[in-house]
Design a protein around this motif. Structure first.
Motif, mmCIF file in Angstrom:
data_model
loop_
_atom_site.group_PDB
_atom_site.id
_atom_site.type_symbol
_atom_site.label_atom_id
_atom_site.label_comp_id
_atom_site.label_asym_id
_atom_site.label_seq_id
_atom_site.Cartn_x
_atom_site.Cartn_y
_atom_site.Cartn_z
ATOM 1 N N ILE A 1 32.545 23.117 -39.854
ATOM 2 C CA ILE A 1 33.601 23.034 -40.856
ATOM 3 C C ILE A 1 34.162 24.427 -41.104
ATOM 4 O O ILE A 1 33.416 25.401 -41.200
ATOM 5 C CB ILE A 1 33.096 22.403 -42.179
ATOM 6 C CG1 ILE A 1 34.236 22.318 -43.216
ATOM 7 C CG2 ILE A 1 31.897 23.150 -42.729
ATOM 8 C CD1 ILE A 1 33.847 21.572 -44.489
ATOM 9 N N ALA A 2 35.484 24.516 -41.146
ATOM 10 C CA ALA A 2 36.187 25.735 -41.544
ATOM 11 C C ALA A 2 37.043 25.378 -42.749
ATOM 12 O O ALA A 2 37.639 24.300 -42.793
ATOM 13 C CB ALA A 2 37.050 26.266 -40.401
ATOM 14 N N ILE A 3 37.127 26.273 -43.713
ATOM 15 C CA ILE A 3 37.743 25.905 -44.982
ATOM 16 C C ILE A 3 38.521 27.065 -45.585
ATOM 17 O O ILE A 3 38.193 28.230 -45.356
ATOM 18 C CB ILE A 3 36.659 25.411 -45.981
ATOM 19 C CG1 ILE A 3 37.292 24.755 -47.217
ATOM 20 C CG2 ILE A 3 35.721 26.539 -46.368
ATOM 21 C CD1 ILE A 3 36.283 24.021 -48.087
ATOM 22 N N ALA A 4 39.576 26.716 -46.311
ATOM 23 C CA ALA A 4 40.315 27.689 -47.122
ATOM 24 C C ALA A 4 40.531 27.075 -48.494
ATOM 25 O O ALA A 4 40.915 25.908 -48.603
ATOM 26 C CB ALA A 4 41.653 28.028 -46.481
ATOM 27 N N VAL A 5 40.273 27.853 -49.537
ATOM 28 C CA VAL A 5 40.482 27.411 -50.919
ATOM 29 C C VAL A 5 41.357 28.433 -51.629
ATOM 30 O O VAL A 5 41.099 29.632 -51.565
ATOM 31 C CB VAL A 5 39.147 27.243 -51.673
ATOM 32 C CG1 VAL A 5 39.404 26.884 -53.135
ATOM 33 C CG2 VAL A 5 38.283 26.174 -51.009
ATOM 34 N N PHE A 6 42.400 27.935 -52.279
ATOM 35 C CA PHE A 6 43.294 28.761 -53.086
ATOM 36 C C PHE A 6 43.293 28.205 -54.505
ATOM 37 O O PHE A 6 43.548 27.009 -54.699
ATOM 38 C CB PHE A 6 44.724 28.706 -52.544
ATOM 39 C CG PHE A 6 44.952 29.482 -51.275
ATOM 40 C CD1 PHE A 6 45.832 30.542 -51.244
ATOM 41 C CD2 PHE A 6 44.294 29.142 -50.093
ATOM 42 C CE1 PHE A 6 46.056 31.261 -50.081
ATOM 43 C CE2 PHE A 6 44.505 29.842 -48.922
ATOM 44 C CZ PHE A 6 45.390 30.915 -48.914
ATOM 45 N N VAL A 7 43.009 29.052 -55.481
ATOM 46 C CA VAL A 7 43.064 28.653 -56.889
ATOM 47 C C VAL A 7 43.980 29.633 -57.603
ATOM 48 O O VAL A 7 43.677 30.822 -57.696
ATOM 49 C CB VAL A 7 41.672 28.641 -57.543
ATOM 50 C CG1 VAL A 7 41.787 28.100 -58.974
ATOM 51 C CG2 VAL A 7 40.695 27.794 -56.736
ATOM 52 N N GLU A 8 45.100 29.136 -58.077
ATOM 53 C CA GLU A 8 46.107 30.009 -58.681
ATOM 54 C C GLU A 8 45.640 30.565 -60.031
ATOM 55 O O GLU A 8 44.998 29.862 -60.820
ATOM 56 C CB GLU A 8 47.425 29.257 -58.842
ATOM 57 C CG GLU A 8 48.057 28.859 -57.508
ATOM 58 C CD GLU A 8 49.431 28.250 -57.663
ATOM 59 O OE1 GLU A 8 50.031 28.382 -58.755
ATOM 60 O OE2 GLU A 8 49.915 27.623 -56.694
ATOM 61 N N ASN A 9 45.953 31.832 -60.247
ATOM 62 C CA ASN A 9 45.684 32.529 -61.511
ATOM 63 C C ASN A 9 44.207 32.553 -61.885
ATOM 64 O O ASN A 9 43.864 32.640 -63.066
ATOM 65 C CB ASN A 9 46.483 31.892 -62.654
ATOM 66 C CG ASN A 9 47.984 31.915 -62.392
ATOM 67 O OD1 ASN A 9 48.536 30.933 -61.919
ATOM 68 N ND2 ASN A 9 48.629 33.034 -62.681
ATOM 69 N N ALA A 10 43.330 32.482 -60.911
ATOM 70 C CA ALA A 10 41.888 32.453 -61.182
ATOM 71 C C ALA A 10 41.226 33.800 -60.965
ATOM 72 O O ALA A 10 40.012 33.926 -61.138
ATOM 73 C CB ALA A 10 41.211 31.387 -60.313
ATOM 74 N N GLY A 11 41.998 34.822 -60.550
ATOM 75 C CA GLY A 11 41.417 36.144 -60.395
ATOM 76 C C GLY A 11 40.822 36.382 -59.019
ATOM 77 O O GLY A 11 41.345 35.921 -58.010
#
Length: 643
Positions: A552-562
């Motif tokens: 598994i390869a993964i990317a996570v983006f969480v806006e305004n989370a620092g």
């Protein structure tokens, strides 16, 4: 001579007569369509609409299926409604609705049937079927309603809705008719031709009142409708729902890929919505509510949102530097005379340590060496030539172009080259000091979450990738799109990935992502913090696991989370553990991510401060917020404008 002409003329007319008689014989005896047309008062041609194909996940679980429903059609010139009030009571509509719908049907055609009420359930149909026999000009047609086994994947699956006038006019083949349904977004749109199936036709006998009297000629001329092809996806429904739950009260994306195939395992766009609310007779109301939502739940962030990649981009810089030979795995750099700041971390005397500690000065120097090919001359022309060579090498990682995923509206992002900067500064009027922010993934770089998940897959594969795709099989034979079997090489030799992967493992084990490491699984990851003009920076993390045999390869983006290690890394590593082991060991971390409400940090365009979490939740629509209406609802066909 005259006699021979007479025989020619007689022969000509005899031939015409024979042809005429043969044609007449064909029309009256052999051609069934002529017989059908001549019997139009007693024989009716009925179009059978096929079920759309179903969609399954990678384990065989059903994701999308069809629920049978009924549409009520009206032919205005045949319609007879003596007691309008009783008719409206039977259908549960208002008199004004009746007038509006009849006017709309008449405006379309007085002699052709058109939609009056849509999507009556089997129970609705059974309760009014006998009563509707008293009203000539009205008939029922079987239809189906898209139904979802779980409230997930709304943006990826897409939705179907009534075909628009523009789509009717532009269709290349005369397949669709007014009131037909068609895939409008997501998988439903991309695979419309496969999903829609093939229409059938049957001929039925009816009396003067339109009452069904049985099939004509025993149904020997009928053709069966053929259901659409089923689609088989790489989605893991259990993991998908788990990822959804981690992204509640957050704005951002999750994209997980199987590196060796390019199949999408999970794709989250947050905030999202329950796809069932756009698969109902309340489509117009629900769609309008979603479109008005300031957090754009209809916007498919994994393929459409653009961000600066931040420090995750340093991985590509290191790989290009190693491949070009401007650095070695043991290269080290000081922080002297470097315009970018550094975090408080130990010395970075190797590529692996530079990645592990995400050292900004380290990658400033790597980028500088790539641009100048180790001949450090801060000249205009050298910067332009070096940047174009760098651009070509980076583009092989899928940056700055569309990857070709089987979803609509993929954004290609931005990968600047010489021409890009020439437009702003003029030809040969800029140099390295104008572009050094690219070294740490900032500046004019723009990527999508999908692309960074693909970068993680490339590193997991040590140099190649397959086009990411949601659907890996079509129909009973599970036919594969040949485009998804083409291997794309980056041109970076496999041994150059060793120090980079070593640094990624170090980042999770003891570096910027150490707080979310998973016991028993070796994860190679890289955090990133993307600069943001409004509010806090965006949290980014890309990874693959197990490092020794990536699945598994993964990317996570969480806006305004620092910082990347604060939100994106914990979410990614929890999803990795869920996929690989089907359980979660770090319950405290899981609970913290479930409860994290980061939406209240998001500053929307035109605002100076975040919206409160409570205020935000009121703007989000859910299936529970849609009030139940009477069992029968008027179709959304608008009344014609008054002349």
């Amino acid at each position: 001579m005259l006699e021979s002409r007479r025989f020619v003329i007689i022969g000509f007319f005899a031939l015409v007569g024979i042809i005429y008689l043969l044609r007449l014989f064909y029309l009256q005896v052999l051609d069934e369509s002529y017989s059908i047309e001549s019997s139009s008062n007693s024989i009716k041609r009925v179009i059978e609409i096929p079920f759309r194909g179903q969609i399954y996940d990678r384990t065989g679980k059903l994701i999308v299926y069809n629920t049978p429903v009924y549409d009520l059609l009206v032919t205005p010139y045949k319609a007879r409604v003596d007691d309008t009030l009783r008719f409206c009571q039977v259908l549960g509509i208002e008199r004004r609705d009746f007038d509006s719908l009849m006017n709309a049907a008449s405006a379309y055609s007085r002699v052709k049937p058109s939609l009056f009420l849509r999507q009556l359930s089997k129970e609705d149909f059974a309760s009014i079927q006998d009563i509707m026999v008293d009203y000539s000009g009205f008939e029922f047609a079987k239809s189906s309603l898209r139904t979802y086994t779980a409230p997930t994947l709304a943006n990826t699956l897409g939705y179907v809705s009534e075909i628009t006038k523009g789509q009717l006019e532009k269709q290349e083949e005369p397949y669709y008719r007014q009131s037909d349904y068609i895939g409008q977004s997501g998988i439903e749109k991309i695979y419309e031709n496969e999903l829609r199936g093939k229409r059938g036709t049957k001929f039925v006998m009816q009396n003067v009142s339109g009452v069904y009297k049985g099939p004509w000629k025993g149904g020997e001329l009928d053709t069966m409708a053929v259901a659409g092809a089923n689609l088989y996806s790489g989605i893991d429904l259990e993991v998908q729902q788990y990822a959804d739950s981690l992204m509640v009260n957050k704005v951002g994306s999750v994209v997980a890929i199987e590196p060796k195939t390019g199949q999408i395992i999970s794709m989250v766009s947050a905030p999202t919505y329950d796809p069932n609310i756009l698969a109902s007779r309340y489509f117009s109301k629900n769609y309008a509510a979603l479109a008005r939502n300031p957090y754009k739940p209809l916007f498919n962030r994994p393929v459409m949102a653009s961000y600066r990649p931040g420090s995750t981009f340093k991985l590509i810089q290191a790989l290009i530097g190693l491949q070009e030979g401007v650095i070695t795995p043991e290269s080290g750099f000081t922080h002297a005379n470097c315009p970018v700041g550094c975090h408080n971390h130990p010395a970075t005397g190797t590529v692996a340590l530079g990645v592990m500690h995400s050292c900004n000065p380290y990658f400033y120097n790597v980028f500088r060496r790539i641009i100048y090919k180790n001949n450090i001359q801060n000249t205009f022309k050298a910067s332009a030539v070096g940047l174009d060579a760098w651009h070509d090498a980076i583009s092989k990682f899928g940056i700055g172009q569309r990857l070709g995923i089987d979803l609509p509206s993929e954004y290609k992002g931005n990968l600047p080259n010489k021409k890009y900067y020439d437009r702003f500064y003029g030809e040969y009027r800029w140099k390295f000091s104008n572009i050094y922010s690219l070294s740490i993934g900032e500046g004019e770089l723009l990527i999508t979450p999908l692309k960074m998940a693909n970068v993680a897959a490339i590193i997991a594969n040590r140099g190649y990738f397959y086009t990411p795709h949601v659907i890996h099989g079509i129909g009973d034979g599970k036919k594969v799109n040949p485009e998804f079997l083409v291997r794309h090489d980056t041109g970076v030799e496999s041994h150059n990935f060793d120090p980079v992967i070593e640094g990624m493992i170090g980042a999770v084990e003891g570096g910027t992502a150490r707080r979310s490491r998973v016991e028993g699984i070796t994860i190679a990851g890289k955090t990133g913090t993307s600069q943001n003009k409004r509010g806090d920076d965006h949290s980014i993390f890309i990874a693959f696991a197990p490092a020794e045999n990536p699945k598994i390869a993964i990317a996570v983006f969480v806006e305004n989370a620092g910082a990347g290690g604060s939100a994106a890394a914990p979410i990614a590593n929890l999803i990795i553990e869920k996929y690989l082991t089907r359980k979660i060991t770090n319950k405290a971390l899981e609970e913290r991510m479930f409860k994290a409400d980061l939406m209240s940090k998001v500053i929307l365009p035109g605002q100076k401060k975040p919206i409160s979490a409570d205020s935000l939740k009121k703007k989000l629509i859910s299936p529970d917020s849609v009030k139940k209406k009477p069992v029968v609802k008027p179709a959304t066909t608008p009344a014609p404008k008054k002349q």
